[in-house]
Design a protein around this motif. Structure first.
Motif, short mmCIF file in Angstrom:
data_model
loop_
_atom_site.label_atom_id
_atom_site.label_comp_id
_atom_site.label_asym_id
_atom_site.label_seq_id
_atom_site.Cartn_x
_atom_site.Cartn_y
_atom_site.Cartn_z
N LEU A 37 0.83 -1.20 0.00
CA LEU A 37 0.00 0.00 0.00
C LEU A 37 0.87 1.26 0.00
O LEU A 37 0.69 2.16 -0.82
N VAL A 38 1.83 1.30 0.90
CA VAL A 38 2.62 2.52 1.08
C VAL A 38 3.58 2.74 -0.10
O VAL A 38 3.74 3.85 -0.59
N ALA A 39 4.19 1.64 -0.61
CA ALA A 39 5.17 1.77 -1.71
C ALA A 39 4.50 2.26 -2.98
O ALA A 39 5.12 2.95 -3.79
N CYS A 47 10.58 -3.05 -8.81
CA CYS A 47 9.23 -2.82 -8.28
C CYS A 47 8.26 -3.97 -8.57
O CYS A 47 8.03 -4.35 -9.71
N LEU A 48 7.69 -4.47 -7.48
CA LEU A 48 6.72 -5.56 -7.58
C LEU A 48 5.41 -5.06 -8.19
O LEU A 48 4.69 -5.80 -8.85
N GLY A 49 5.11 -3.80 -7.97
CA GLY A 49 3.82 -3.26 -8.40
C GLY A 49 3.86 -2.53 -9.74
O GLY A 49 2.92 -1.81 -10.08
N ALA A 50 4.93 -2.74 -10.52
CA ALA A 50 5.09 -1.97 -11.76
C ALA A 50 3.89 -2.14 -12.71
O ALA A 50 3.41 -1.16 -13.28
N ALA A 51 3.41 -3.37 -12.85
CA ALA A 51 2.30 -3.60 -13.80
C ALA A 51 1.05 -2.86 -13.33
O ALA A 51 0.33 -2.25 -14.13
N LEU A 52 0.81 -2.89 -12.01
CA LEU A 52 -0.35 -2.19 -11.46
C LEU A 52 -0.18 -0.67 -11.62
O LEU A 52 -1.12 0.03 -12.03
#
Ligand code: HEM
Length: 398
Positions: free
Chosen positions: A233-235, A347-352
């Motif tokens: 959430l924060v990242a 970044c794990l959330g790059a696609a999102l």
């Protein structure tokens, strides 16, 4: 000891123009791509600015992201207490174990399933903005709510809780401890409740999947899951929010590029990559400490020395990007930027994040084609001292 005339320059360096990296860092990229810098504490570290060197460094097995190691180059006093047990500060093999669990859950195909919900959120926020007074603050109206809502959708936070959930994430990043600490605690408690509820009655969301597959089998504890969920959430929060506001400012400063984009919205995904490259909102670089001697383009970095990989400079490296200081939304290799980092911690959330940014820009330019700043650029307050670069508010009109 007298102050030496050759004392290493201070890092972070000062910007002169709000959308450009500090001139001093671009000068180092040109003249002395691996050099010594002095941090706020007086500690010295290496600063690595070349595109290729940044990639080499971030994939080197002989670097650690663990803030507790002596020599770790902390660039401000505020960082240390947010990092306990978090994925982004773990090293192999613990880090590999978590990545193996998480990476499959963050694949493009899975994230694309969230696109309709993100579109609906953005449409609702734009409806409200258009129905409200002018000027509007784009940060509050769109940029800040989008990542909170998207993370809520990803994790499986019920729709009615998402606005409050997002607000707490925003508060967690506040410079004031009186705001940040209770918000962080409340978020933690909320996520504990959510994990427990999904363990008892799983649904089709990330928390349920991780709770069943990994907490249920004893691979991680419920507390670990809460900690990583809070990181997700924060990242993804002020990184994405500030890309929306700074991205819009940047487009408005480049009317030719904006016109191209408005005339052909199929260029939006490429424009998002170019804006990520051009802006590098994580402007304080990636921080590592060498665990063995490393050689980078002929420069020896010794075990125990701190190293900062400056993605903002690397993203402006002319050896990689032609005319790097020009914004070119049709640039062919923009998506090789380092705004999401590189290597095991990429970044794990790059696609999102890409989906959120694509939907936000596409929707804004389609539905509010006359959007413009309601203040001269000089009056906008930029977050020069923050870990993630951005603006405090962005008054716009249309
Ligand atoms: C435009 C938006 C974003 C930017 C610019 C960004 C940037 C980054 C960068 C540079 C790193 C590497 C950290 C390092 O090497 O030290 C990172 C890691 C990470 N990001 Fe993002 N991020 C964004 C959005 C998101 C979103 C939406 C999520 C969550 C859904 C997310 C979750 C994470 C996590 C969990 C890590 C740690 C990965 C690890 O250490 O293995 N990020 N991000």
């Amino acid at each position: 000891l007298s102050v030496s005339a050759t004392e290493a320059p201070h890092y972070p360096m000062a910007r002169q123009s709000p959308l450009e990296p500090p001139p001093a860092i671009l000068r180092l990229l040109d003249e002395q791509p691996t050099s010594r810098v002095t941090l706020y504490s007086g500690q010295e570290a290496w600063l690595v600015t070349r595109y290729q060197d940044v990639r080499t460094l971030l994939t080197d097995p002989n670097v650690s992201a663990d803030v507790r190691r002596p020599g770790y180059p902390a660039v401000s006093a505020a960082l240390a207490h947010f990092t306990e047990g978090l994925l982004n500060h773990m090293d192999s093999p613990e880090h590999d174990r978590y990545r193996r669990m998480l990476v499959p859950k963050f694949m493009v195909k899975r994230m694309e399933q969230l696109r309709p919900e993100i579109q609906q959120t953005v449409d609702g926020l734009v409806d409200d903005m258009l129905a409200g007074p002018r000027p509007a603050d784009l940060a509050a109206a769109l940029a800040l709510p989008v990542p909170g809502q998207a993370a809520g959708a990803l994790l499986g936070v019920p729709a009615e809780d998402r606005a409050r959930f997002g607000k707490r994430a925003e508060d967690c990043l506040s410079g004031s401890m009186e705001i940040a600490q209770p918000a962080s605690l409340e978020l933690h408690r909320y996520l504990e409740g959510l994990v427990a509820a999904r363990q008892a009655e799983p649904r089709d969301d990330l928390i349920s999947h991780l709770a069943v597959e990994f907490v249920g089998t004893g691979a991680i504890t419920a507390e670990d899951l809460v900690t990583q969920a809070r990181l997700m959430l924060v990242a993804g929060f002020d990184t994405t929010a500030n890309m929306i506001t700074l991205g819009l400012i940047t487009l408005l400063q480049h009317p030719d590029q904006l016109a191209l984009l408005r005339d052909d919205l199929s260029l939006v995904p490429g424009a998002v990559e170019e804006l990520l490259r051009y802006l590098t909102v994580t402007h304080r670089g990636r921080h590592r400490v060498a665990t063995a001697d490393i050689e980078l383009s002929g420069q020896l970095i010794r075990a125990g020395e701190g190293v900062i990989a400056a993605q903002d400079a690397a993203n402006r490296d002319p050896a990689m990007f032609e005319h790097p200081n020009e914004l070119d939304i049709r640039r062919a290799n923009a998506r090789h930027h380092l705004a999401f980092g590189f290597g095991p911690h990429q970044c794990l959330g790059a696609a999102l994040a890409r989906i959120e940014l694509q939907v936000a820009f596409e929707t804004l330019l389609r539905r509010v084609p006359t959007i413009r700043l309601a203040l001269p650029l000089e009056e906008i307050r930029f977050k020069h001292d923050a870990a993630v670069y951005g603006v405090y508010e962005l008054p716009v009109t249309w």
